[in-house]
Design a protein around this motif. Structure first.
Motif, PDB file in Angstrom:
ATOM      1  N   ILE A 105       0.841  -1.191   0.000  1.00  0.00           N
ATOM      2  CA  ILE A 105       0.000   0.000   0.000  1.00  0.00           C
ATOM      3  C   ILE A 105       0.879   1.245   0.000  1.00  0.00           C
ATOM      4  N   GLY A 106       0.638   2.087  -0.990  1.00  0.00           N
ATOM      5  CA  GLY A 106       1.351   3.354  -1.105  1.00  0.00           C
ATOM      6  C   GLY A 106       0.369   4.511  -1.026  1.00  0.00           C
ATOM      7  N   SER A 107       0.826   5.683  -1.388  1.00  0.00           N
ATOM      8  CA  SER A 107      -0.026   6.862  -1.281  1.00  0.00           C
ATOM      9  C   SER A 107      -1.207   6.815  -2.244  1.00  0.00           C
ATOM     10  N   ASN A 108      -1.016   6.207  -3.426  1.00  0.00           N
ATOM     11  CA  ASN A 108      -2.116   6.159  -4.399  1.00  0.00           C
ATOM     12  C   ASN A 108      -2.293   4.788  -5.047  1.00  0.00           C
ATOM     13  N   TYR A 109      -1.789   3.738  -4.408  1.00  0.00           N
ATOM     14  CA  TYR A 109      -2.006   2.388  -4.962  1.00  0.00           C
ATOM     15  C   TYR A 109      -2.108   1.356  -3.837  1.00  0.00           C
ATOM     16  N   LEU A 110      -2.855   0.324  -4.162  1.00  0.00           N
ATOM     17  CA  LEU A 110      -2.992  -0.846  -3.286  1.00  0.00           C
ATOM     18  C   LEU A 110      -2.826  -2.081  -4.163  1.00  0.00           C
ATOM     19  N   VAL A 111      -1.916  -2.965  -3.768  1.00  0.00           N
ATOM     20  CA  VAL A 111      -1.674  -4.189  -4.519  1.00  0.00           C
ATOM     21  C   VAL A 111      -1.865  -5.369  -3.579  1.00  0.00           C
ATOM     22  N   THR A 112      -2.728  -6.282  -3.952  1.00  0.00           N
ATOM     23  CA  THR A 112      -2.959  -7.490  -3.151  1.00  0.00           C
ATOM     24  C   THR A 112      -2.573  -8.704  -3.985  1.00  0.00           C
ATOM     25  N   VAL A 113      -1.792  -9.592  -3.370  1.00  0.00           N
ATOM     26  CA  VAL A 113      -1.288 -10.776  -4.069  1.00  0.00           C
ATOM     27  C   VAL A 113      -1.627 -12.003  -3.232  1.00  0.00           C
ATOM     28  N   HIS A 114      -2.231 -13.015  -3.862  1.00  0.00           N
ATOM     29  CA  HIS A 114      -2.560 -14.244  -3.145  1.00  0.00           C
ATOM     30  C   HIS A 114      -2.540 -15.411  -4.120  1.00  0.00           C
ATOM     31  N   LYS A 115      -2.055 -16.557  -3.654  1.00  0.00           N
ATOM     32  CA  LYS A 115      -1.886 -17.725  -4.531  1.00  0.00           C
ATOM     33  C   LYS A 115      -3.177 -18.506  -4.704  1.00  0.00           C
ATOM     34  N   LYS A 116      -4.132 -18.320  -3.792  1.00  0.00           N
ATOM     35  CA  LYS A 116      -5.440 -18.947  -3.909  1.00  0.00           C
ATOM     36  C   LYS A 116      -6.504 -17.865  -3.816  1.00  0.00           C
ATOM     37  N   GLN A 117      -7.663 -18.187  -4.340  1.00  0.00           N
ATOM     38  CA  GLN A 117      -8.743 -17.206  -4.354  1.00  0.00           C
ATOM     39  C   GLN A 117      -9.212 -16.892  -2.939  1.00  0.00           C
ATOM     40  N   ILE A 118      -9.423 -15.623  -2.672  1.00  0.00           N
ATOM     41  CA  ILE A 118     -10.007 -15.172  -1.410  1.00  0.00           C
ATOM     42  C   ILE A 118     -11.355 -14.546  -1.759  1.00  0.00           C
ATOM     43  N   PRO A 119     -12.457 -15.213  -1.426  1.00  0.00           N
ATOM     44  CA  PRO A 119     -13.787 -14.752  -1.860  1.00  0.00           C
ATOM     45  C   PRO A 119     -14.074 -13.293  -1.533  1.00  0.00           C
ATOM     46  N   TYR A 120     -13.638 -12.837  -0.356  1.00  0.00           N
ATOM     47  CA  TYR A 120     -14.001 -11.469   0.031  1.00  0.00           C
ATOM     48  C   TYR A 120     -13.309 -10.427  -0.848  1.00  0.00           C
ATOM     49  N   ILE A 121     -12.115 -10.753  -1.366  1.00  0.00           N
ATOM     50  CA  ILE A 121     -11.429  -9.820  -2.256  1.00  0.00           C
ATOM     51  C   ILE A 121     -12.273  -9.591  -3.515  1.00  0.00           C
ATOM     52  N   ASP A 122     -12.789 -10.682  -4.086  1.00  0.00           N
ATOM     53  CA  ASP A 122     -13.659 -10.552  -5.263  1.00  0.00           C
ATOM     54  C   ASP A 122     -14.930  -9.790  -4.913  1.00  0.00           C
ATOM     55  N   GLU A 123     -15.446 -10.064  -3.732  1.00  0.00           N
ATOM     56  CA  GLU A 123     -16.692  -9.423  -3.308  1.00  0.00           C
ATOM     57  C   GLU A 123     -16.521  -7.917  -3.152  1.00  0.00           C
ATOM     58  N   ILE A 124     -15.410  -7.527  -2.519  1.00  0.00           N
ATOM     59  CA  ILE A 124     -15.224  -6.093  -2.270  1.00  0.00           C
ATOM     60  C   ILE A 124     -14.881  -5.349  -3.561  1.00  0.00           C
ATOM     61  N   GLN A 125     -14.229  -6.039  -4.509  1.00  0.00           N
ATOM     62  CA  GLN A 125     -13.969  -5.397  -5.804  1.00  0.00           C
ATOM     63  C   GLN A 125     -15.288  -5.098  -6.529  1.00  0.00           C
ATOM     64  N   LYS A 126     -16.233  -6.012  -6.450  1.00  0.00           N
ATOM     65  CA  LYS A 126     -17.547  -5.778  -7.051  1.00  0.00           C
ATOM     66  C   LYS A 126     -18.242  -4.588  -6.371  1.00  0.00           C
ATOM     67  N   LYS A 127     -18.113  -4.523  -5.048  1.00  0.00           N
ATOM     68  CA  LYS A 127     -18.732  -3.412  -4.312  1.00  0.00           C
ATOM     69  C   LYS A 127     -18.120  -2.081  -4.719  1.00  0.00           C
ATOM     70  N   VAL A 128     -16.794  -2.078  -4.900  1.00  0.00           N
ATOM     71  CA  VAL A 128     -16.109  -0.842  -5.284  1.00  0.00           C
ATOM     72  C   VAL A 128     -16.572  -0.375  -6.661  1.00  0.00           C
ATOM     73  N   LEU A 129     -16.738  -1.332  -7.576  1.00  0.00           N
ATOM     74  CA  LEU A 129     -17.195  -0.975  -8.919  1.00  0.00           C
ATOM     75  C   LEU A 129     -18.622  -0.429  -8.895  1.00  0.00           C
ATOM     76  N   GLU A 130     -19.436  -0.955  -7.996  1.00  0.00           N
ATOM     77  CA  GLU A 130     -20.822  -0.499  -7.890  1.00  0.00           C
ATOM     78  C   GLU A 130     -20.934   0.806  -7.098  1.00  0.00           C
ATOM     79  N   LYS A 131     -19.989   0.985  -6.162  1.00  0.00           N
ATOM     80  CA  LYS A 131     -20.044   2.151  -5.283  1.00  0.00           C
ATOM     81  C   LYS A 131     -18.678   2.830  -5.249  1.00  0.00           C
TER      82      LYS A 131
END
Length: 324
Positions: A105-131
Motif C-alpha cells: 500500500i502506497g499513497s495512491n495504490y494498493l496491490v494485493t497478491v494471493h496464490k489462492k482465491q479469497i472470496p471477500y477480495i472478489d466481493e469487495i472489488q464488485k462493491k467498489v465498482l458499484e459504489k
C-alpha cells in the motif's frame, strides 16, 4: 490473473489493463491491483511498474511466511493470512488452512497478491465498482475494510472450536473415550495454529494504528485500533479455549483413573470373598489319612452350605458399606 481498478476524479471507477497502470499512477489516480495465482509476468509487474523491493517480491513468491509488516518509506508491505475454510460443518479432524495475502500500500495504490482465491477480495472489488465512493474514501480505508473482514473470520473459527470443545467436554462427563481425547488434541493444534498467525497480526495492526506516515491517514487510526481490540479478544478466546481443553483432558484422565479404581475395587472384593473359601477348600484338599470330621455325616454338604452363606454374607456386608 490480475484485476486492476482505477479511480480518477474525471472517469470515476474503471477497470484498466496492466499496461496502463503506470499512466494512472503518474496522474495521481488511485489504483487497486489484485493478483490471484500470480505468474512470472505478474511478478514482473510488481518489479517493473511498481518498483517494489526485490526482498518483498521474494516474500510474495515464498510458499509460507508468518504475518509481518515492513516499511519501505514510499509504501508499506504487509503479509496477512486469511482463513481458507470457515464451513460450520468443519470437522475437528480437519486442520484449519490459511491463504497468504501479500499487501503493498502506497499513497495512491494498493496491490494485493494471493496464490489462492479469497472470496471477500472478489466481493469487495464488485462493491467498489458499484459504489465508487468506497475508493474515494482512500486506499487505507479499503485496507481497513479487508483486514476487518478477515479478522471476523477468525472469530467464526474460534467460536466453532469453542463449541466443539464444549460438546466434547459434556460427552467426557458421561462416557470418556480415546476418540474424544484425539479430537481434543486436534482442536488444540488448531488453536495453536490460529495463535501463531494472530499474534503477529496483532503487532501489524498495532503498527498501522500508530503509523505517522501519509499512507495511513490519522482519521483511520481509531478504526485500526478497533481491529487490534478484536485480535486481542481472539487471542484471549484462544487461550481460554486452550485452558478448557486442558481441563477436559484432566477430566478424561480422572475419569479413566476412577473407572480403573472402580474395577480394581470390585476385583479386590471378589478376591476377598474367595480368600476364606479358598482357605477352606485348601485345608480339606490336603491328603491326610486322619481327618476326623470327614467321617461326620453330611459334613461335605454342610461345608458347601457354610461357604455359600459365608460368601453371601460378605457380599451383603460390602453392599451395606457401599463398597460395591
Amino acid at each position: 490473473m490480475i484485476k486492476t481498478i482505477a479511480y480518477s476524479k474525471t472517469q470515476q471507477i474503471s477497470k484498466i489493463e496492466p499496461a496502463s497502470i503506470s499512466d494512472y499512477l503518474k496522474q495521481g489516480d488511485l489504483v487497486w491491483a489484485d493478483i490471484n495465482n500470480p505468474k512470472d509476468a505478474d511478478y514482473d509487474i510488481l518489479s517493473e511498474i511498481f518498483d517494489f523491493h526485490p526482498l518483498a517480491i521474494e516474500d510474495c513468491k515464498s510458499k509460507f511466511h508468518l504475518p509481518k509488516i515492513n516499511d519501505y518509506k514510499d509504501y508499506l508491505f504487509v503479509i496477512w493470512h486469511a482463513i481458507e475454510d470457515i464451513s460450520p460443518n468443519h470437522s475437528s479432524d480437519n486442520k484449519i488452512k490459511t491463504v497468504e495475502l501479500d499487501i503493498f500500500i502506497g499513497s495512491n495504490y494498493l496491490v494485493t497478491v494471493h496464490k489462492k482465491q479469497i472470496p471477500y477480495i472478489d466481493e469487495i472489488q464488485k462493491k467498489v465498482l458499484e459504489k465508487p465512493s468506497m475508493m474515494k474514501l482512500g486506499l487505507d480505508a479499503l485496507l481497513h475494510d479487508i483486514l476487518d473482514h478477515l479478522v471476523d473470520e477468525y472469530f467464526l473459527n474460534v467460536d466453532r472450536i469453542s463449541n466443539q470443545i464444549d460438546t466434547i467436554e459434556d460427552v467426557i462427563f458421561e462416557n470418556a473415550s480415546k476418540q474424544q481425547i484425539k479430537n481434543l488434541f486436534s482442536l488444540k493444534h488448531q488453536l495453536l495454529f490460529i495463535r501463531k498467525i494472530v499474534a503477529p497480526e496483532r503487532d501489524i495492526v498495532n503498527v498501522l494504528s500508530r503509523s505517522n506516515s501519509d499512507i495511513i491517514g490519522g482519521q483511520l487510526h481509531i478504526y485500526f485500533l478497533d481491529i487490534y481490540d478484536h485480535l486481542i479478544r481472539i487471542l484471549d478466546l484462544v487461550d481460554t479455549s486452550r485452558d478448557v481443553i486442558g481441563g477436559a483432558m484432566d477430566i478424561y484422565l480422572s475419569s479413566v483413573s476412577n473407572r480403573l479404581n472402580e474395577v480394581m475395587k470390585k476385583l479386590t472384593i471378589v478376591a476377598t470373598i474367595f480368600m476364606p473359601l479358598t482357605l477352606i477348600t485348601g485345608i480339606y484338599g490336603m491328603n491326610f489319612k486322619h481327618m476326623p470330621e470327614l467321617d461326620v455325616p453330611f459334613f461335605y454338604y454342610g461345608t458347601l452350605i457354610f461357604m455359600v452363606v459365608f460368601a453371601i454374607g460378605m457380599f451383603a456386608y460390602f453392599k451395606w458399606k457401599k463398597w460395591w
